[in-house]
Design a protein around this motif. Structure first.
Motif, short mmCIF file in Angstrom:
data_model
loop_
_atom_site.label_atom_id
_atom_site.label_comp_id
_atom_site.label_asym_id
_atom_site.label_seq_id
_atom_site.Cartn_x
_atom_site.Cartn_y
_atom_site.Cartn_z
N ILE A 433 0.93 -1.41 -0.01
CA ILE A 433 -0.11 0.13 0.16
C ILE A 433 1.07 1.31 -0.46
CG2 ILE A 433 -1.66 1.08 1.53
CD1 ILE A 433 -2.69 -1.02 1.82
N PRO A 434 2.10 1.30 0.64
CA PRO A 434 2.43 2.32 0.44
C PRO A 434 3.23 2.77 -0.79
CG PRO A 434 3.83 1.31 2.30
CD PRO A 434 2.55 0.19 1.86
N GLY A 435 3.82 1.53 -1.62
CA GLY A 435 4.19 2.12 -3.00
C GLY A 435 2.81 2.72 -3.81
N MET A 436 1.49 2.44 -3.09
CA MET A 436 0.35 2.72 -4.28
C MET A 436 0.42 4.15 -3.85
SD MET A 436 -1.76 -0.77 -3.42
CE MET A 436 -3.10 0.05 -4.37
N VAL A 437 0.48 4.24 -2.16
CA VAL A 437 0.05 6.12 -2.23
C VAL A 437 0.99 7.25 -1.96
CG1 VAL A 437 -2.89 5.44 -1.17
CG2 VAL A 437 -0.53 5.58 0.63
N GLY A 438 1.99 6.31 -1.25
CA GLY A 438 3.35 6.96 -0.77
C GLY A 438 3.96 7.86 -1.88
N PRO A 439 3.91 7.93 -3.03
CA PRO A 439 4.04 8.63 -4.59
C PRO A 439 3.35 9.39 -4.48
CG PRO A 439 5.05 6.08 -4.85
CD PRO A 439 3.98 5.88 -3.34
N VAL A 440 2.27 9.28 -4.97
CA VAL A 440 1.11 10.13 -5.14
C VAL A 440 1.55 11.55 -4.27
CG1 VAL A 440 -1.57 10.62 -5.08
CG2 VAL A 440 -0.07 8.49 -5.79
N ILE A 441 1.03 10.54 -2.87
CA ILE A 441 1.11 11.60 -1.81
C ILE A 441 2.04 13.38 -1.93
CG2 ILE A 441 1.00 12.26 0.79
CD1 ILE A 441 -0.48 10.11 1.31
N ALA A 442 3.26 12.47 -1.27
CA ALA A 442 4.98 13.05 -1.90
C ALA A 442 4.96 13.63 -3.26
CB ALA A 442 6.39 11.65 -1.86
N THR A 443 4.12 13.06 -4.32
CA THR A 443 4.66 14.12 -4.74
C THR A 443 3.55 15.37 -5.26
OG1 THR A 443 2.71 13.05 -6.39
CG2 THR A 443 5.17 12.59 -7.13
N ALA A 444 2.39 15.31 -4.07
CA ALA A 444 1.51 16.30 -4.08
C ALA A 444 1.73 17.00 -3.15
CB ALA A 444 -0.05 15.26 -3.63
N LEU A 445 2.41 16.73 -2.45
CA LEU A 445 3.39 18.12 -1.45
C LEU A 445 4.58 18.66 -1.92
CD1 LEU A 445 3.65 15.73 1.66
CD2 LEU A 445 1.32 17.56 1.36
N THR A 446 4.80 17.71 -3.14
CA THR A 446 6.50 18.69 -3.60
C THR A 446 6.26 19.71 -5.03
OG1 THR A 446 7.53 16.60 -4.63
CG2 THR A 446 7.69 17.36 -2.25
N ARG A 447 5.08 20.01 -4.85
CA ARG A 447 4.68 20.30 -6.65
C ARG A 447 6.01 21.72 -6.82
NH1 ARG A 447 -0.77 19.10 -8.02
NH2 ARG A 447 -2.03 17.89 -6.05
N ASN A 448 6.29 22.49 -5.59
CA ASN A 448 7.33 23.05 -6.47
C ASN A 448 8.86 23.19 -5.77
OD1 ASN A 448 5.33 25.21 -6.64
ND2 ASN A 448 4.37 25.32 -4.39
N ASN A 449 8.44 21.92 -5.63
CA ASN A 449 10.01 21.17 -5.35
C ASN A 449 11.42 21.48 -4.07
OD1 ASN A 449 10.53 18.35 -6.40
ND2 ASN A 449 9.89 19.46 -8.60
N THR A 450 10.40 22.72 -3.17
CA THR A 450 11.38 23.19 -2.22
C THR A 450 11.67 22.30 -1.05
OG1 THR A 450 9.30 23.79 -1.06
CG2 THR A 450 9.92 24.85 -3.44
N ILE A 451 12.56 22.88 -0.40
CA ILE A 451 13.69 22.04 1.02
C ILE A 451 12.43 22.29 1.65
CG2 ILE A 451 15.10 22.52 1.98
CD1 ILE A 451 16.87 23.39 0.89
N GLU A 452 11.43 23.09 1.71
CA GLU A 452 9.93 22.79 2.83
C GLU A 452 9.27 21.78 2.97
OE1 GLU A 452 12.85 26.14 2.84
OE2 GLU A 452 11.65 25.83 1.16
N GLU A 453 8.77 21.60 1.44
CA GLU A 453 7.77 20.81 1.24
C GLU A 453 8.27 19.05 0.76
OE1 GLU A 453 5.69 22.56 -3.03
OE2 GLU A 453 7.79 22.29 -2.98
#
Length: 493
Positions: A433-453
């Motif tokens: 399950i983490p492989g399914m949702v982890g990347p989706v959540i991570a990319t949603a949180l890093t739309r601007n690819n900032t260090i804070e994100e």
């Protein structure tokens, strides 16, 4: 009571009579040129293929994206100053590039696991019913074929690529349950750790080789050749597997009689698993199994997040080129492989020589292998553009994760050796399950690819890891559970 399917008692001390008594009746077969170690090497090659096909998209994705579109969307090519890179050969600009946003990228990278989760438990059942050889063989062959079709699917559109990755996951989902079933018939109890270590280290080697090699292929050729090269490697494996591997020692035409007798005699007192006698209710309500499920899920959240997104982090934040990216992304998994092997040897030493209880060893190694990575992963988010420190912390984080290979990862054999394959299918289902949702959540949180994100992504992974480590340390067990023993069997020699 004697323990079947393991060379140690539940409290971590050796069982001096059962397996040693059985193996004493037949001389130990030589290791050199043996069929069981040939199987270990070929299965290692198989898992090398499995993981190389799984992770190569992570590096190729960096080169598949339209850099002009990406730069305008993110306002800069990377957060940190880009590193100098040699000019790329002109002939490698023929492959298509795509304007996929971060959300689409997350779905593409995570789609593999939507197929992978479907065949975990069925894989264990089908391997027992029809034999593990061809199930594993055709499972990987299917993945190879769809890997070769990846460039075509990408040209057709993101939805087609997602569908192909789902189908690849369905093929790979049967591999670990099938191999667990095969080792039940091939691995003498006193050689089980060595054989399984050789077999499953292929997964780490596949990651270590695939990441840098994919970067080199992208640099000198183009991203499409990543899938053609590794697909060809998989086809070679299937040919060797088809002609050299057999389900059991008794069906192997070229095994020596000494080795066949050695294996079958050493395993004759193993509890056999019958589909009609599987205590499903006891299994699904087992608290020690739940502890493994939670630990496996938690660990894989960090593992799969890094596995799929580390090349993106190296490119978009740290500014490494595609040529540098693969090698640097592989360093954490190289450390993980080394620590996994070393921790396995040390864990066996603690149990067999120092007579440490199994549960104490499993919990200790799980705590080190989960809390250690969490600490260093959070630290990565505060390294800024200190490239050396960031890569060092990422490598230490993943390396310490390898210690858990001797923790919860093999606890299935401690609590229910007869049903270890089924338990593996159950825990791996939840751990996918983490492989399914982890990347989706991570990319949603890093739309601007900032260090804070990215700090948020690392905090989430570390928090989940910490929870899993605590839960397992409270509810994990190291003894064979009562429901895992067939009372209808005689337990005496």
């Amino acid at each position: 009571m004697e323990r079947y399917g393991s060379d140690t008692e539940g409290d971590g001390q050796e069982t001096p009579l059962l397996h040693r008594g059985n193996e004493a009746k037949v001389p130990r077969a030589p290791v050199c040129c043996s069929s069981r170690y040939a199987l270990a090497l070929l299965s290692c090659y198989g898992f090398f293929v499995v993981y190389s096909l799984r992770v190569n998209l992570s590096v190729a994705m960096v080169d598949m994206l339209n850099s002009t579109h990406r730069s305008s969307a993110n306002h800069s090519s990377s957060v940190c100053p880009a590193h100098d890179s040699p000019a790329r050969p002109k002939h490698n600009h023929t492959a298509s590039v795509y304007n996929w946003d971060s959300e689409t990228q997350g779905w593409i990278l995570g789609s593999f696991f939507y197929g992978y989760i479907l065949t975990q438990i069925p894989g264990g059942y089908l391997a027992g019913r029809f034999g593990p050889k061809w199930l594993m063989g055709f499972g990987i062959l299917g993945t190879v074929i769809f890997t070769l079709l990846t460039p075509v699917a990408a040209d057709l559109g993101a939805s087609y690529l997602i569908a192909v990755r789902v189908l690849e996951g369905i093929g790979e989902g049967v591999t670990f349950p099938a191999m667990y079933t095969m080792w039940a018939a091939w691995a003498p109890p006193l050689e089980r750790s060595r054989l399984l270590t050789i077999s499953y280290i292929g997964a780490q080697l596949g990651t270590v080789v695939s990441l840098p090699l994919s970067g080199e292929i992208c640099f000198y050729l183009d991203w499409t050749y990543v899938f053609y090269v590794f697909g060809a490697v998989g086809l070679v494996w299937f040919i060797l597997w088809s002609f050299l591997v057999f389900d059991t020692p008794n069906t192997h035409p070229r095994i020596s009689e000494q080795e066949r007798l050695y294996i079958t005699t050493s395993l004759k007192n193993e509890l056999s698993t019958s589909s009609g006698n599987i205590p499903w209710r006891a299994i699904v309500t087992s608290r020690p199994l739940l502890a493994i499920v939670v630990a496996h899920f938690s660990y894989n959240w960090t593992f799969y997040t890094l596995l799929t997104l580390l090349p993106t982090y190296m490119k978009e934040v740290l500014g490494f080129s595609i040529k540098q990216n693969g090698m640097l992304s592989a360093l954490p998994y190289m450390g993980c492989a080394v620590f996994a092997v070393l921790s396995g040897q040390f864990a066996d030493y603690l149990r067999e020589t120092c007579l440490y209880p199994t549960v104490a060893v499993r919990k200790s190694f799980s705590l080190i292998g989960m809390i250690g990575p969490a600490v260093f992963l959070v630290a990565v988010g505060y390294t800024g553009c200190n490239y050396t420190l960031a890569v060092t912390f990422l490598t230490i984080s993943s390396s310490l994760g390898g210690v858990s290979a001797s923790g919860f990862n093999i606890n299935h054999l401690d609590i229910a050796p007869s049903y270890a394959g089924i338990l593996l299918g159950i825990t791996n289902t939840f751990a996918t399950i983490p492989g399914m949702v982890g990347p989706v959540i991570a990319t949603a949180l890093t739309r601007n690819n900032t260090i804070e994100e990215w700090q948020i992504v690392f905090y989430i992974a570390a928090g989940i890891n910490l929870f899993g480590a605590i839960f397992y340390s409270v509810f994990g067990r190291g003894t064979v559970q009562p429901w895992a023993v067939h009372t209808s069997y005689s337990h005496g020699d």
